[in-house]
Design a protein around this motif. Structure first.
Motif, PDB file in Angstrom:
ATOM      1  N   LEU A  56       0.829  -1.198   0.000  1.00 19.85           N
ATOM      2  CA  LEU A  56       0.000   0.000   0.000  1.00 19.85           C
ATOM      3  C   LEU A  56       0.870   1.259   0.000  1.00 19.85           C
ATOM      4  CD1 LEU A  56      -2.912   1.144   0.178  1.00 19.85           C
ATOM      5  CD2 LEU A  56      -2.659   1.068   2.662  1.00 19.85           C
ATOM      6  N   SER A  57       1.943   1.232   0.741  1.00 22.59           N
ATOM      7  CA  SER A  57       2.822   2.407   0.781  1.00 22.59           C
ATOM      8  C   SER A  57       3.526   2.631  -0.555  1.00 22.59           C
ATOM      9  CB  SER A  57       3.848   2.287   1.907  1.00 22.59           C
ATOM     10  OG  SER A  57       4.805   1.295   1.617  1.00 22.59           O
ATOM     11  N   MET A  58       3.726   1.566  -1.312  1.00 25.67           N
ATOM     12  CA  MET A  58       4.395   1.708  -2.613  1.00 25.67           C
ATOM     13  C   MET A  58       3.545   2.464  -3.630  1.00 25.67           C
ATOM     14  SD  MET A  58       7.391   0.511  -2.308  1.00 25.67           S
ATOM     15  CE  MET A  58       7.914   0.428  -3.999  1.00 25.67           C
ATOM     16  N   GLU A 100      -3.445  -4.457  -7.743  1.00 26.61           N
ATOM     17  CA  GLU A 100      -4.635  -5.282  -7.526  1.00 26.61           C
ATOM     18  C   GLU A 100      -4.297  -6.764  -7.685  1.00 26.61           C
ATOM     19  OE1 GLU A 100      -9.045  -5.824  -9.416  1.00 26.61           O
ATOM     20  OE2 GLU A 100      -8.214  -3.807  -9.344  1.00 26.61           O
ATOM     21  N   ALA A 101      -3.453  -7.090  -8.634  1.00 26.64           N
ATOM     22  CA  ALA A 101      -3.040  -8.490  -8.825  1.00 26.64           C
ATOM     23  C   ALA A 101      -2.243  -8.986  -7.625  1.00 26.64           C
ATOM     24  CB  ALA A 101      -2.211  -8.625 -10.098  1.00 26.64           C
ATOM     25  N   PHE A 102      -1.335  -8.151  -7.140  1.00 22.93           N
ATOM     26  CA  PHE A 102      -0.535  -8.519  -5.962  1.00 22.93           C
ATOM     27  C   PHE A 102      -1.439  -8.760  -4.759  1.00 22.93           C
ATOM     28  CE2 PHE A 102       1.612  -7.462  -2.019  1.00 22.93           C
ATOM     29  CZ  PHE A 102       2.739  -8.276  -2.088  1.00 22.93           C
ATOM     30  N   MET A 103      -2.350  -7.835  -4.511  1.00 24.19           N
ATOM     31  CA  MET A 103      -3.245  -7.972  -3.368  1.00 24.19           C
ATOM     32  C   MET A 103      -4.175  -9.175  -3.551  1.00 24.19           C
ATOM     33  SD  MET A 103      -2.285  -5.908  -1.110  1.00 24.19           S
ATOM     34  CE  MET A 103      -3.597  -5.785   0.082  1.00 24.19           C
ATOM     35  N   GLY A 104      -4.565  -9.457  -4.784  1.00 26.38           N
ATOM     36  CA  GLY A 104      -5.379 -10.645  -5.039  1.00 26.38           C
ATOM     37  C   GLY A 104      -4.646 -11.915  -4.659  1.00 26.38           C
TER      38      GLY A 104
END
Length: 163
Positions: free
Chosen positions: A77-79, A94-98
């Motif tokens: 999120l900070s990135m 979004e892909a990373f968080m998924g």
């Protein structure tokens, strides 16, 4: 949402019951009062509203910092610049968080990082101040121990309580 608002509330409030037990005269309270030079009669006339109010404020502040330490997804999120930029983030976020939104989101993992925070942040701060104030090692370990228990519980709560 990375953290449940109830987790913030419980994490903030946990310092009170831990403190009531930790600083109870039957646990470490009597030793702490002697080592801190606190007079029991003087303590009875203290402004408890101020003490407990500020304790909760400081606990809330610690909770906000602990979340970024114990929840690794805050690094992603900070990135992207933080919460205001989620909508404009690249599809890779979004892909990373998924893929990783729930990775390492356990009480055990958060508790470990909470304890490490106490060891590597609370101990140096309290230890340094206490040494210059000519306080004993008992005093240092009682206070750092309190924060170790609090940060361990807070870290576990924040990390595990997603929804």
């Amino acid at each position: 949402m990375l953290v449940n608002p109830w987790a913030y509330l419980v994490s903030t409030l946990i310092v009170l019951p831990v403190g009531f037990v930790w600083y109870n005269p039957k646990v470490f309270g009597s030793i702490w009062m002697r080592e801190a030079g606190v007079n029991a009669d003087a303590a009875k006339s203290a402004n408890m509203f101020k003490i407990f109010g500020l304790t909760l404020l400081f606990s809330l502040m610690a909770t906000f910092m602990l979340q970024t330490i114990v929840i690794h997804q805050f690094g992603a999120l900070s990135m992207i610049g933080g919460m205001p930029f989620i909508e404009s983030a690249k599809p890779s976020y979004e892909a990373f968080m998924g893929d990783y939104q729930h990775a390492y989101r356990t009480f055990k993992h958060g508790a470990l990082h909470g304890f490490m925070t106490a060891l590597f942040l609370a101990l140096p701060i309290i230890g340094t101040n206490s040494l210059f104030e000519m306080k004993s090692w008992k005093y240092i370990f009682i206070n750092v121990g309190y924060f170790a228990v609090c940060f361990t519980l807070q870290g576990g709560i924040l990390c595990a309580w997603e929804n």
